[in-house]
Design a protein around this motif. Structure first.
Motif, PDB file in Angstrom:
ATOM      1  N   ARG A   1       0.871  -1.194   0.000  1.00 30.65           N
ATOM      2  CA  ARG A   1       0.000   0.000   0.000  1.00 30.65           C
ATOM      3  C   ARG A   1       0.898   1.231   0.000  1.00 30.65           C
ATOM      4  NH1 ARG A   1      -1.487   3.183   4.304  1.00 30.65           N
ATOM      5  NH2 ARG A   1      -3.521   4.195   4.229  1.00 30.65           N
ATOM      6  N   PHE A   2       0.854   1.954  -1.121  1.00 32.78           N
ATOM      7  CA  PHE A   2       1.713   3.135  -1.245  1.00 32.78           C
ATOM      8  C   PHE A   2       0.928   4.400  -0.904  1.00 32.78           C
ATOM      9  CE2 PHE A   2       3.430   0.006  -4.290  1.00 32.78           C
ATOM     10  CZ  PHE A   2       4.682  -0.159  -3.716  1.00 32.78           C
ATOM     11  N   THR A   3       1.614   5.324  -0.255  1.00 36.72           N
ATOM     12  CA  THR A   3       0.956   6.579   0.134  1.00 36.72           C
ATOM     13  C   THR A   3       1.766   7.761  -0.396  1.00 36.72           C
ATOM     14  OG1 THR A   3       2.119   6.407   2.258  1.00 36.72           O
ATOM     15  CG2 THR A   3      -0.176   5.685   2.213  1.00 36.72           C
ATOM     16  N   PRO A   4       1.504   8.130  -1.652  1.00 33.00           N
ATOM     17  CA  PRO A   4       2.222   9.276  -2.228  1.00 33.00           C
ATOM     18  C   PRO A   4       1.869  10.553  -1.491  1.00 33.00           C
ATOM     19  CG  PRO A   4       0.447   8.545  -3.675  1.00 33.00           C
ATOM     20  CD  PRO A   4       0.509   7.564  -2.558  1.00 33.00           C
ATOM     21  N   SER A   5       2.797  11.488  -1.470  1.00 33.45           N
ATOM     22  CA  SER A   5       2.540  12.754  -0.770  1.00 33.45           C
ATOM     23  C   SER A   5       3.137  13.904  -1.576  1.00 33.45           C
ATOM     24  CB  SER A   5       3.193  12.721   0.614  1.00 33.45           C
ATOM     25  OG  SER A   5       4.584  12.949   0.467  1.00 33.45           O
ATOM     26  N   PRO A   6       2.782  15.128  -1.230  1.00 30.98           N
ATOM     27  CA  PRO A   6       3.364  16.257  -1.948  1.00 30.98           C
ATOM     28  C   PRO A   6       4.874  16.374  -1.735  1.00 30.98           C
ATOM     29  CG  PRO A   6       1.452  16.955  -0.656  1.00 30.98           C
ATOM     30  CD  PRO A   6       1.769  15.549  -0.259  1.00 30.98           C
ATOM     31  N   VAL A   7       5.421  15.709  -0.715  1.00 34.82           N
ATOM     32  CA  VAL A   7       6.873  15.818  -0.515  1.00 34.82           C
ATOM     33  C   VAL A   7       7.657  14.704  -1.229  1.00 34.82           C
ATOM     34  CG1 VAL A   7       6.899  17.224   1.590  1.00 34.82           C
ATOM     35  CG2 VAL A   7       6.637  14.753   1.809  1.00 34.82           C
ATOM     36  N   HIS A   8       6.978  13.800  -1.923  1.00 35.50           N
ATOM     37  CA  HIS A   8       7.696  12.868  -2.798  1.00 35.50           C
ATOM     38  C   HIS A   8       8.004  13.612  -4.111  1.00 35.50           C
ATOM     39  CE1 HIS A   8       5.846   9.689  -0.193  1.00 35.50           C
ATOM     40  NE2 HIS A   8       6.987   9.091  -0.438  1.00 35.50           N
ATOM     41  N   THR A   9       9.246  13.508  -4.571  1.00 32.75           N
ATOM     42  CA  THR A   9       9.621  14.208  -5.812  1.00 32.75           C
ATOM     43  C   THR A   9       9.335  13.304  -7.016  1.00 32.75           C
ATOM     44  OG1 THR A   9      11.820  13.263  -5.751  1.00 32.75           O
ATOM     45  CG2 THR A   9      11.519  15.383  -4.615  1.00 32.75           C
ATOM     46  N   SER A  10       9.444  13.890  -8.226  1.00 44.16           N
ATOM     47  CA  SER A  10       9.216  13.039  -9.406  1.00 44.16           C
ATOM     48  C   SER A  10      10.324  11.994  -9.515  1.00 44.16           C
ATOM     49  CB  SER A  10       9.087  13.867 -10.678  1.00 44.16           C
ATOM     50  OG  SER A  10      10.082  14.820 -10.707  1.00 44.16           O
ATOM     51  N   ASP A  11      11.505  12.314  -8.993  1.00 43.90           N
ATOM     52  CA  ASP A  11      12.580  11.322  -8.982  1.00 43.90           C
ATOM     53  C   ASP A  11      12.204  10.135  -8.065  1.00 43.90           C
ATOM     54  OD1 ASP A  11      15.169  10.440  -9.651  1.00 43.90           O
ATOM     55  OD2 ASP A  11      15.861  11.022  -7.657  1.00 43.90           O
ATOM     56  N   ASP A  12      11.599  10.451  -6.921  1.00 52.61           N
ATOM     57  CA  ASP A  12      11.138   9.374  -6.018  1.00 52.61           C
ATOM     58  C   ASP A  12      10.122   8.490  -6.732  1.00 52.61           C
ATOM     59  OD1 ASP A  12      12.615  10.365  -3.841  1.00 52.61           O
ATOM     60  OD2 ASP A  12      10.970  11.676  -3.194  1.00 52.61           O
ATOM     61  N   VAL A  13       9.204   9.143  -7.446  1.00 53.15           N
ATOM     62  CA  VAL A  13       8.156   8.383  -8.149  1.00 53.15           C
ATOM     63  C   VAL A  13       8.798   7.500  -9.221  1.00 53.15           C
ATOM     64  CG1 VAL A  13       6.070   8.551  -9.588  1.00 53.15           C
ATOM     65  CG2 VAL A  13       6.402  10.142  -7.681  1.00 53.15           C
ATOM     66  N   ASN A  14       9.736   8.071  -9.994  1.00 53.90           N
ATOM     67  CA  ASN A  14      10.407   7.290 -11.040  1.00 53.90           C
ATOM     68  C   ASN A  14      11.083   6.054 -10.445  1.00 53.90           C
ATOM     69  OD1 ASN A  14       9.733   8.990 -13.079  1.00 53.90           O
ATOM     70  ND2 ASN A  14      11.624  10.191 -12.973  1.00 53.90           N
ATOM     71  N   LYS A  15      11.773   6.271  -9.337  1.00 53.00           N
ATOM     72  CA  LYS A  15      12.500   5.138  -8.726  1.00 53.00           C
ATOM     73  C   LYS A  15      11.538   4.053  -8.275  1.00 53.00           C
ATOM     74  CE  LYS A  15      16.695   7.420  -7.252  1.00 53.00           C
ATOM     75  NZ  LYS A  15      17.151   8.465  -6.358  1.00 53.00           N
ATOM     76  N   LEU A  16      10.410   4.464  -7.710  1.00 50.47           N
ATOM     77  CA  LEU A  16       9.433   3.474  -7.236  1.00 50.47           C
ATOM     78  C   LEU A  16       8.857   2.694  -8.418  1.00 50.47           C
ATOM     79  CD1 LEU A  16       7.545   2.135  -5.169  1.00 50.47           C
ATOM     80  CD2 LEU A  16       6.002   4.066  -5.446  1.00 50.47           C
ATOM     81  N   VAL A  17       8.468   3.412  -9.461  1.00 55.85           N
ATOM     82  CA  VAL A  17       7.840   2.760 -10.618  1.00 55.85           C
ATOM     83  C   VAL A  17       8.833   1.790 -11.269  1.00 55.85           C
ATOM     84  CG1 VAL A  17       6.905   3.204 -12.929  1.00 55.85           C
ATOM     85  CG2 VAL A  17       6.193   4.630 -10.990  1.00 55.85           C
ATOM     86  N   ASN A  18      10.086   2.230 -11.425  1.00 57.62           N
ATOM     87  CA  ASN A  18      11.088   1.347 -12.046  1.00 57.62           C
ATOM     88  C   ASN A  18      11.345   0.110 -11.182  1.00 57.62           C
ATOM     89  OD1 ASN A  18      11.283   3.081 -14.173  1.00 57.62           O
ATOM     90  ND2 ASN A  18      13.055   4.196 -13.345  1.00 57.62           N
ATOM     91  N   ALA A  19      11.390   0.331  -9.866  1.00 56.87           N
ATOM     92  CA  ALA A  19      11.641  -0.799  -8.958  1.00 56.87           C
ATOM     93  C   ALA A  19      10.494  -1.801  -9.039  1.00 56.87           C
ATOM     94  CB  ALA A  19      11.791  -0.289  -7.526  1.00 56.87           C
TER      95      ALA A  19
END
Ligand code: PLP
Length: 407
Positions: free
Chosen positions: A372-390
Motif C-alpha cells: 500500500r503506497f501513500t504518495p505525498s506532496p513531498v515525494h519528488t518526481s525522482d522518487d516516483v520514477n524510482k518506485l515505478v522502475n523498482a
C-alpha cells in the motif's frame, strides 16, 4: 502452564502463516522526509524513501507546526501533568478543540490521545447514554470501531461493506422505536474506497438513527478546508458524530470527535477512555492546532497530494500492475499472498531503498494481502520514477501477474 512454550506457539503460528510483523527502525530527518535512514539489525544503515507513511502531506516536518510546538514547550514545559478533569486542561487543549469544532461546523469537539481511543471510548459509551442502542457497523470498519462496538455490551448489526440494501434490511428488521446509530468510515484506508455518505444519511433519517463517521484518512486532505469527505460532499451537517485523527495528514498525534455541545458533554462525562487518562501534551495540542489552522487555508497542498496519487496510479496501471483505484489518495497494489507480499516488501527495501510495509491479515482479509503506497506532496518526481522502475523490475523478476483490477 508452560507460559514461555505457549508464547512460542502463538508466535510460531504467525511465522508459519507469513504474517509475523517486524519493525523497520527508521530515523526521520527533519526537512528531508520522505527520505530517512534505515537502521538495520546488523548495525549498518541505508538511505531509504518512505512510501507507506500516513504523514500524508508532510505536515510532520512543516515549520508552522514545529514552531508552534517549540513555542509551547518553551512556554509551558513537557507533559500536561493530569487528566482533563484533574489539572490536565490547558489553553492549548481548549484552542485545539475550538479549532476542530470550527473545522467541522459543529458546536463542540473533544480530544482523545488517539483516534483509536476516540472511536473505542465513544462507541463503547454511547449505549450508556442511549439505553437499548443498536449500532449498525460497516463490515470493514477499523479495529478501533469494532472494539468499541464489541465492548459496549449493546446490540450490534454488521452490514456488508457499503451495502445499502443490507443496511436497510437490518434497520427495517428492528424495533422502529429502538435508538439506533450507523457507524462507518468516509474512506476505507486499505482499499481507498469511499462510503456512500449521503445515502447512509438518508437511511438514518428514514429510520431515526444517529450517524457516526470516521474521517481519519480524510481529514486535512478532502474538502475546501480539509474537514474531510463529508465537507467535500456538503454533508457535514447530516453527521451527528465525526471522528478524526491529528496523527496522519495533520502530522502530529491525538484524535477527536466533533459533535453537538450536548453529545460532547455527555461523552466527556461518561467515557472512561476520556476521563481516566492523562491529556495530550500541550505542545502536541499546539502543533496539531497549528496544523489544522494551516491546512484550512491550504487547498494547494490537497491538490498536489491528489495529483501525486493520480500520477502514481496512472504509471503503475500503465505497467499493468494490479492496483485498486477508487479515485482516492491511497494506492494499493494487490499481491494476494502473505509470503509473497513480505518478500516483495523486503526486496523493495533491501535492493531499492524503498520502504512499503506489507499489509496482511488481520488488517485486510486473507488472500488480499498487498503493498500500500501513500504518495505525498513531498515525494519528488525522482522518487516516483524510482518506485515505478523498482516495481516494474520486481514484477518481472518474480513473474507476477500484470492483470489490472478496476474499481
Ligand atoms: N480509524 C481508522 C480508519 C484508522 O485507519 C486508524 C489508524 O490507522 C485509526 C482510526 C486510529 O487513528 P490513530 O492513529 O489516531 O489512533
Amino acid at each position: 502452564m508452560d507460559y514461555t512454550a505457549q508464547l512460542d506457539l502463538r508466535l510460531q503460528t504467525l511465522h508459519s502463516e507469513g504474517r509475523y510483523r517486524t519493525f523497520i527502525d527508521i530515523e526521520r530527518e527533519n526537512g528531508n522526509f520522505p527520505h530517512a535512514l534505515w537502521r538495520k539489525p546488523d548495525g549498518t544503515e541505508q538511505e531509504i524513501t518512505v512510501w507507506c507513511g500516513n504523514d500524508y502531506l508532510g505536515m510532520g516536518q512543516h515549520p508552522v507546526v514545529l514552531e508552534a510546538m517549540h513555542e509551547a514547550i518553551d512556554a509551558t514545559g513537557a507533559g500536561s501533568g493530569g487528566t482533563r478533569n484533574i489539572s490536565g486542561t490547558t489553553v492549548y487543549h481548549k484552542r485545539l478543540e475550538a479549532e476542530l469544532a470550527d473545522l467541522h461546523g459543529k458546536e463542540a469537539s473533544l480530544l482523545f490521545t488517539s483516534a483509536y481511543i476516540a472511536n473505542d471510548a465513544t462507541l463503547s459509551t454511547l449505549p450508556k447514554l442511549f439505553p437499548g442502542l443498536i449500532i449498525y457497523s460497516d463490515a470493514l470498519n477499523h479495529a478501533s470501531m469494532i472494539e468499541g462496538v464489541r465492548r459496549n455490551g449493546g446490540d450490534k448489526r454488521i452490514f456488508r461493506h457499503n451495502d445499502l440494501d443490507h443496511l436497510r434490511e437490518l434497520l427495517a428488521a428492528d424495533d422502529p422505536n429502538a435508538p439506533k446509530l450507523i457507524a462507518f468510515e468516509s474512506i476505507y484506508s486499505m482499499d481507498g474506497d469511499f462510503a456512500p455518505i449521503e445515502a447512509i444519511c438518508d437511511l438514518a433519517d428514514e429510520f431515526g438513527a444517529l450517524t457516526y463517521i470516521d474521517e481519519v484518512h480524510a481529514v486535512g486532505m478532502y474538502g475546501a478546508r480539509g474537514a474531510g469527505v463529508a465537507e467535500r460532499d456538503r454533508l457535514m451537517h447530516r453527521i451527528d458524530i465525526i471522528n478524526g485523527t491529528l496523527a496522519k495528514a495533520y502530522g502530529v498525534m491525538g484524535g477527536y470527535i466533533a459533535a453537538s455541545y450536548k453529545m460532547c458533554d455527555a461523552i466527556r462525562s461518561y467515557a472512561p477512555g476520556f476521563i481516566f487518562t492523562t491529556s495530550l501534551a500541550p505542545a502536541v495540542a499546539a502543533g496539531a492546532a497549528a496544523s489544522v489552522a494551516f491546512l484550512k487555508r491550504s487547498p494547494e497542498l490537497r491538490e498536489q497530494h491528489q495529483t501525486q496519487a493520480k500520477i502514481l496510479k496512472m504509471r503503475l496501471k500503465g505497467l499493468g500492475m494490479p492496483i485498486i483505484d477508487h479515485g482516492s489518495h491511497i494506492v494499493p497494489v494487490m499481491v494476494g499472498n502473505p509470503v509473497h507480499t513480505q518478500k516483495l516488501s523486503d526486496m523493495l527495501l533491501e535492493n531499492f531503498g524503498i520502504y512499503a510495509q506489507p499489509i496482511n491479515f488481520p488488517t485486510v482479509p486473507r488472500g488480499t494481502e498487498r503493498l500500500r503506497f501513500t504518495p505525498s506532496p513531498v515525494h519528488t518526481s525522482d522518487d516516483v520514477n524510482k518506485l515505478v522502475n523498482a516495481m516494474d523490475s520486481l514484477w518481472s523478476h518474480c513473474a507476477l501477474n500484470r492483470a489490472e483490477l478496476t474499481a
